[in-house]
Write a protein that holds these residues in place. Structure first.
Motif, PDB file in Angstrom:
ATOM      1  N   GLU A  69       0.867  -1.173   0.000  1.00 47.01           N
ATOM      2  CA  GLU A  69       0.000   0.000   0.000  1.00 47.01           C
ATOM      3  C   GLU A  69       0.905   1.224   0.000  1.00 47.01           C
ATOM      4  O   GLU A  69       1.636   1.464   0.951  1.00 47.01           O
ATOM      5  N   HIS A  95       3.634   0.479   2.903  1.00 48.69           N
ATOM      6  CA  HIS A  95       3.396  -0.607   3.863  1.00 48.69           C
ATOM      7  C   HIS A  95       3.332  -1.913   3.088  1.00 48.69           C
ATOM      8  O   HIS A  95       2.566  -2.045   2.130  1.00 48.69           O
ATOM      9  N   THR A  96       4.159  -2.881   3.460  1.00 45.08           N
ATOM     10  CA  THR A  96       4.244  -4.138   2.731  1.00 45.08           C
ATOM     11  C   THR A  96       3.757  -5.292   3.592  1.00 45.08           C
ATOM     12  O   THR A  96       3.839  -5.250   4.825  1.00 45.08           O
ATOM     13  N   GLU A  97       3.256  -6.308   2.920  1.00 44.16           N
ATOM     14  CA  GLU A  97       2.740  -7.492   3.598  1.00 44.16           C
ATOM     15  C   GLU A  97       3.017  -8.695   2.715  1.00 44.16           C
ATOM     16  O   GLU A  97       2.666  -8.698   1.532  1.00 44.16           O
ATOM     17  N   LEU A 100       7.817   0.247   5.111  1.00 43.24           N
ATOM     18  CA  LEU A 100       7.505  -0.196   6.477  1.00 43.24           C
ATOM     19  C   LEU A 100       6.778  -1.533   6.413  1.00 43.24           C
ATOM     20  O   LEU A 100       6.472  -2.049   5.341  1.00 43.24           O
ATOM     21  N   GLY A 101       6.487  -2.091   7.576  1.00 37.69           N
ATOM     22  CA  GLY A 101       5.723  -3.334   7.651  1.00 37.69           C
ATOM     23  C   GLY A 101       4.250  -3.069   7.409  1.00 37.69           C
ATOM     24  O   GLY A 101       3.830  -1.973   7.037  1.00 37.69           O
ATOM     25  N   ALA A 102       3.434  -4.096   7.652  1.00 39.65           N
ATOM     26  CA  ALA A 102       1.996  -3.982   7.408  1.00 39.65           C
ATOM     27  C   ALA A 102       1.366  -3.015   8.399  1.00 39.65           C
ATOM     28  O   ALA A 102       1.774  -2.918   9.550  1.00 39.65           O
ATOM     29  N   GLU A 103       0.378  -2.268   7.927  1.00 43.43           N
ATOM     30  CA  GLU A 103      -0.372  -1.370   8.800  1.00 43.43           C
ATOM     31  C   GLU A 103      -1.845  -1.587   8.522  1.00 43.43           C
ATOM     32  O   GLU A 103      -2.250  -1.710   7.375  1.00 43.43           O
ATOM     33  N   ARG A 104      -2.627  -1.613   9.583  1.00 46.48           N
ATOM     34  CA  ARG A 104      -4.064  -1.824   9.421  1.00 46.48           C
ATOM     35  C   ARG A 104      -4.800  -0.552   9.783  1.00 46.48           C
ATOM     36  O   ARG A 104      -4.624   0.005  10.851  1.00 46.48           O
ATOM     37  N   SER A 105      -5.638  -0.080   8.862  1.00 45.41           N
ATOM     38  CA  SER A 105      -6.464   1.088   9.139  1.00 45.41           C
ATOM     39  C   SER A 105      -7.737   0.646   9.849  1.00 45.41           C
ATOM     40  O   SER A 105      -8.117  -0.510   9.802  1.00 45.41           O
ATOM     41  N   ASP A 121       1.473   5.149  -0.025  1.00 46.69           N
ATOM     42  CA  ASP A 121       0.911   6.459   0.296  1.00 46.69           C
ATOM     43  C   ASP A 121       1.806   7.514  -0.354  1.00 46.69           C
ATOM     44  O   ASP A 121       2.890   7.829   0.141  1.00 46.69           O
ATOM     45  N   LEU A 169       5.221   6.872   1.919  1.00 43.02           N
ATOM     46  CA  LEU A 169       5.387   5.682   2.754  1.00 43.02           C
ATOM     47  C   LEU A 169       4.828   4.466   2.028  1.00 43.02           C
ATOM     48  O   LEU A 169       3.839   4.568   1.287  1.00 43.02           O
TER      49      LEU A 169
END
Length: 602
Positions: free
Chosen positions: A188, A197-199, A471-476, A190, A195
């Motif tokens: 994802e 965010h990877t998973e 960065l690592g995974a981020e959950r909204s 941004d 930024l």
């Protein structure tokens, strides 16, 4: 010979809330955790309806399906909200989001594998939100989803991110999916904050505890659900019929054709599309209910939206009744398929209002379009539908048995005053060239492929841009389910600009009795009417020219009465529809006259 034991063993343990025995029974793996009892409930649905929190916790730990809907069409989470128990709602919501995430992650590799076998492409999906209410339609947001596909890599760009704190959230965001041997990589991006965010799906699916921990909802989110009505909105397409639109009055009428994005398309109407909205309020306090009596806001009254109110579980309360078993049904009665419960039921007595509105959807189908709906477009819609209510409605509509052709444009209802118009355009950059997409040179391997529209996509679009932080995974915070909330957000965004000075009351304030972000005491019904009057004055000033023939030197006339404002507003909203109907009647009369003349001459 002894029988196999009592029927519905898990359900009976749930009924008595014997959660330790339930745990042991599930550990033995001898029972179907999704078995339905004679009333159509799984053990989890029964535990939620009875408010047995300990049993709910055990069933969720064993991965009972939170996404199942009851025979009445209510999700497990909605039934949990109806109990009014914050801990129950927090628990069910956490596992609902966890299961959604794992299902999405598990399905992505299959999606990418399906796309890998299809020709590469780039396409844009323009979403326009329209309404028959003039002011809502004027400033409804729109968005363009830009889609790149190369091999088993997919990128979707969007600028309309969702809804938060009662406003549309804008931003430049890319979602990139890359197929890998171990599963898939999801990024994802941004672009505003630079930024990423990877998973990695393979790793995430092997760490369920860590993923579940990230899904815990905030106390504010839970409180918001418990103080808001439960709203379910769905398209009922069981009786949908498609028919070709006609045009022309001279000679015989012909079937309508229009050019969309450079492709000739047949125009169809889908009739008998019903939008069903149901609202439950049994979990609300008297104060919450008084904010909109019977779930009907002043704006809904203004729009003339009739609702049918119904109440269930209306049998007399017996001596052994409890809040979750108000008619004292015994387990023997409940589990006996031959015993009729009639109006009796378990769970808190339902207080519900419902409204059904019939719409006509429109679609433009091109049989010449080179994109494949099933192989190239539906996998993307399926992916987006997991977390996007708009795409979910589009998917449900497209899954109907459509007439032949690719739907280059579709118009479907989203809410009771809001439509979505989706147009596919700029295929492979043919309308507006992009540096990342080009048509290959003649004689190349891609140009010689069997694809009806050969297209080459730059692999760089699937890479992290230079200078971005990874960065690592981020959950909204997940979107709320209730489509009615999204409607209110749309109305607010559309109408807030009507207020130009700080002391003016905007239409949104009239609808909600508060300014966005403020927590003001509830106003009286009289004050509410005054706010709505002032809001309607602002609305009408935008739609009616100031100073009529009787106004000397352009002096504004005295404000009309509240009833007159309502009459004028409804007249404005329906004028366009009446004009359309008038033109249709006139066209039909002209056609009949011409036909009669031609018959007379011969």
């Amino acid at each position: 010979m002894a029988g196999p034991g009592p029927t519905f063993p898990l359900h009976r343990l749930v009924w008595a809330n014997r959660h330790r025995e339930l745990e042991a029974a599930l550990n033995s793996r001898q029972h179907d955790i999704e078995q339905e009892d004679p009333r159509g409930r799984t053990p989890l649905e029964l535990a939620v309806s009875l408010g047995n929190l300990e049993s709910v916790r055990v069933l969720l730990r064993h991965n009972a399906n939170v996404g199942k809907e009851s025979c009445q069409g209510w999700a497990v989470l909605q039934e949990a909200v109806s109990t009014g128990d914050p801990e129950m709602v927090q628990l069910v919501l956490q596992y609902r989001d966890y299961q959604r995430a794992t299902q999405r992650l598990a399905g992505i590799p299959e999606l990418l594998n399906k796309l890998r076998q299809a020709p590469d492409f780039y396409v844009e999906m323009k979403w326009e939100f329209t309404s028959w209410v003039p002011l809502v339609s004027k400033m409804c947001p729109s968005d363009v989803y830009r889609v790149w596909k190369r091999g088993e890599n997919l990128r979707v760009d969007t600028s309309l991110l969702g809804f938060e704190h009662m406003t549309w959230q804008r931003g430049r965001r890319s979602f990139i999916f890359k197929g890998q041997e171990a599963g898939a990589l999801v990024m994802e991006v941004d672009h505003d904050r630079q930024l990423v965010h990877t998973e990695t799906l393979g790793l995430t699916l092997h760490e369920p505890e860590a993923l579940l921990a990230t899904m815990r909802p905030s106390e504010e989110h839970v409180a918001s659900r418990l103080t808001s009505p439960i709203v379910s909105t769905h398209l009922d397409t069981r009786n949908v019929a498609f028919e070709r639109n006609k045009c022309g009055i001279w000679g015989w009428r012909s079937e309508k054709m229009e050019t969309v994005s450079g492709y000739e398309a047949k125009v169809y109407s889908a009739t008998n599309v019903e939008l069903v909205t149901r609202t439950r309020t049994e979990h609300l306090s008297d104060q919450d209910k008084s904010r909109s009596k019977g779930g009907k806001t002043p704006f809904q009254s203004f729009l003339g939206m009739a609702q049918q109110h119904s109440s269930h579980n209306g049998a007399p309360v017996q001596q052994a009744a409890s809040p979750t078993n108000p008619t004292a049904i015994s387990p023997d009665e409940y589990f006996d398929p031959n015993f009729s419960l009639e109006s009796r039921n378990i769970g808190r007595p339902i207080e519900m209002s419902s409204k059904v509105q019939r719409f006509k959807a429109t679609l433009w189908l091109s049989e010449e379009h080179p994109l494949s709906l099933g192989d190239q477009v539906m996998p993307i819609i399926d992916l987006m539908a997991i977390s996007n209510a708009h795409f979910a409605k589009l998917r449900d509509f497209i899954n109907l048995r459509l007439p032949p052709g690719f739907p280059v444009k579709i118009e479907i209802p989203l809410f009771h005053v809001l439509n979505a118009r989706i147009t596919f355009s700029n295929l492979c950059g043919c309308d507006e060239p992009l540096s990342s997409v080009w048509v290959p040179a003649p004689g190349s391997a891609i140009a010689a492929s069997a694809s009806p529209f050969p297209c080459e996509v730059d692999p760089a679009v699937f890479e992290v841009p230079d200078g971005y932080s990874v960065l690592g995974a981020e959950r909204s915070e997940p979107l709320r389910d209730e489509d009615d909330d999204l409607l209110q957000f749309a109305i607010q965004q559309s109408l807030l600009e009507a207020g130009t000075e700080a002391e003016q009351v905007t239409v949104w304030e009239a609808l909600t009795n508060t300014r966005p972000g403020a927590h003001l005491p509830q106003v009286t019904a009289y004050e509410e009417q005054l706010q709505l009057e002032r809001a309607l004055q602002e609305s009408l000033q935008m739609s009616i020219e100031p100073g009529g023939p009787g106004s000397p030197h352009g002096t504004p006339p005295a404000p009309p009465s509240f009833e007159e404002q309502l009459r004028l507003a409804l007249e404005l909203s329906s004028r366009e529809e009446e004009e359309r109907e008038r033109r249709g009647r006139q066209e039909e009369e002209d056609f009949q006259r011409v036909l009669q003349l031609s018959l007379t001459e011969h």
